[in-house]
Write an enzyme that holds these catalytic residues in place. Structure first.
Site, PDB file in Angstrom:
ATOM      1  N   LYS A 228       1.149  -1.376   0.004  1.00  0.00           N
ATOM      2  CA  LYS A 228      -0.006  -0.300  -0.013  1.00  0.00           C
ATOM      3  C   LYS A 228       0.797   1.523  -0.128  1.00  0.00           C
ATOM      4  O   LYS A 228       2.069   1.441  -0.042  1.00  0.00           O
ATOM      5  CB  LYS A 228      -0.831  -0.456   1.375  1.00  0.00           C
ATOM      6  N   ARG A 263      -3.463 -11.105   4.855  1.00  0.00           N
ATOM      7  CA  ARG A 263      -2.852 -10.440   3.542  1.00  0.00           C
ATOM      8  C   ARG A 263      -2.026 -10.255   2.832  1.00  0.00           C
ATOM      9  O   ARG A 263      -1.875  -8.820   3.706  1.00  0.00           O
ATOM     10  CB  ARG A 263      -4.705  -9.875   3.188  1.00  0.00           C
TER      11      ARG A 263
END
Length: 444
Positions: A228, A263
């Site tokens: 991210k 994840r």
């Protein structure tokens, strides 16, 4: 602990890895890598092969996304999502894994469950009535993620009074609504939604070790940080695929503090970090030159090292000189890092940072531009050569213990010593005037 997922149970006695496969042309880091168009079997084969690789590397969940949820992404029709998802589910059903579907659409979710999926990963947090109705009428696992708005609007909705408490309250409201509606709590996992309606600084606040411990108290916690943008901001790495090691180190630290599902786009790197990286506590001090600025630069050096993730840093504290008293007061802080360095490698790295900032080792415990000490490393008790861990003087030093209590109030050292039982007597520490300036700079 386990998570009920339709006809299966996910054992969470140790962190479970969820491998990401995005069946989209526009996902932020891997869009197009597994894009399925016109039911082309070669793409199905590619997804199947990647899922097998993930499973062999240690993943037990495969998370399939057919609609990008990156900021600004366009909505995708249910028909298009199912054209991508259903043939993929059919192929993956033959593998020994749980299948998770990343969708906000109840029609898509139901069709995927009917086809054999086990988990619904809803980035809108089951905010829609039809998603809550689906949750009640099925037995699948539910990942309840925090967000606001939709991909087009969420980054304009980052106004929080206190991001940690506000997100926690929102998740409690959403999970409470599901449980009150008849959903078995054993089916629920929560995700604070890193990067979704959050600034980079807010995402960092949600990943601090003490925050992870807070969020993991009532439901299993999912860590979803892989690649991210806030990682790019913190490390300077612009290419999302170059953020895998930092992503893995963050995941390992959250797992150490209670996260149960990780994840990730890179299962191999994540498994390696879970197995071989360590949380470490570093004490930083300076009493020569612009001490606050020097400490800030040292923190940047740590943050930009690819083998280190800077998890949290205490405020700046001022302490009178200890041991060698004929010198100015010190500015001090303590930081928590996750690293895949060995203890010897980390010590050498800290010495290089000291040297970079002009440290001269002439008077023992005397004035220094920069002093970096390893205070403790996860599960390591060392008594050889230069390395003595936990640090032999840490427990008596208030300028170490007080900052450490700020970021990890329940900390237990590798030798079993609980920070709550310590009463340091050397180098009394008081909060410094410039602590906010450095705190703001390090997350910018």
């Amino acid at each position: 602990m386990y998570l009920k997922c339709a006809d299966k149970q996910l054992n969470l006695d140790k962190p479970a890895i969820m491998g990401i496969i995005n069946l989209t042309p526009d996902s932020f880091s891997d869009g197009g890598d597994f894009y399925i168009d016109d039911n082309n079997n070669s793409f199905i084969d590619r997804v199947h092969s990647q899922a097998k690789i993930f499973i062999n590397q240690g993943a037990y969940i495969i998370d399939l996304g057919a609609e990008s949820s990156r900021p600004g992404a366009e909505d995708i029709s249910a028909k298009t999502q199912l054209e991508r998802l259903l043939p993929t589910i059919a192929a993956l059903k033959k593998l020994d894994c749980l299948i998770s579907i990343d969708t906000r659409d109840a029609y898509v979710a139901q069709a995927c469950l009917d086809a054999g999926a086990h988990i619904i990963n809803d980035v809108s947090g089951f905010a829609k009535p039809e998603m809550r109705k689906l949750a009640r009428s099925t037995s699948c696992g539910l990942i309840v993620m925090h967000s606001r708005g939709n991909p087009k609007t969420m980054q304009d909705m980052c106004d929080y009074e206190d991001v940690v408490l506000d997100v926690l309250q929102d998740l409690e409201d959403r999970t409470g609504a599901l449980v009150n509606n008849g959903v078995d709590p054993a089916r629920i996992c929560i995700d604070p939604g890193i990067g979704f309606a959050k600034t980079a600084g807010q995402s960092m606040d949600l990943l601090k070790p003490r925050t992870t411990e807070l969020f993991s108290q009532n439901f299993p916690l999912l860590c979803a940080v892989s690649r991210k943008s806030f990682i790019g901001r913190a490390t300077g790495v612009k290419n999302p695929k170059g953020r895998d090691q930092a992503s893995a180190l963050i995941a390992a630290n959250t797992a150490y503090h209670g996260a149960k599902i990780i994840r990730t786009h890179n299962v191999e790197a994540t498994q390696r970090a879970l197995n071989y990286s360590l949380q470490s506590i570093i004490a930083i001090g300076s009493n020569v030159g612009d001490s606050a600025e020097i400490i800030h630069r040292a923190l940047l050096d740590l943050a930009h090292d690819p083998h280190i993730w800077l998890c949290d840093t205490a405020s700046l504290y001022i302490s009178e000189a200890a041991y060698y008293t004929e010198q100015p007061s010190f500015t001090n802080t303590v930081c928590c890092i996750q690293t895949n360095y060995t203890a010897a490698e980390l010590l050498a790295t800290l010495h290089k940072i000291e040297d970079r900032h002009g440290r001269i080792r002439t008077i023992e415990k005397g004035p220094r531009t920069l002093d970096l000490d390893i205070v403790d490393m996860q599960d390591l008790c060392i008594r050889t050569g230069e390395l003595f861990l936990p640090h032999p003087l840490a427990y008596e030093r208030d300028f170490v213990i007080t900052p450490l209590r700020e970021i990890l109030p329940n900390y237990v050292f590798a030798d079993g010593t609980n920070i709550k039982d310590l009463h340091p007597t050397v180098g009394a520490a008081t909060l410094g005037d410039s602590h906010l300036r450095v705190a703001n700079k390090k997350s910018s």
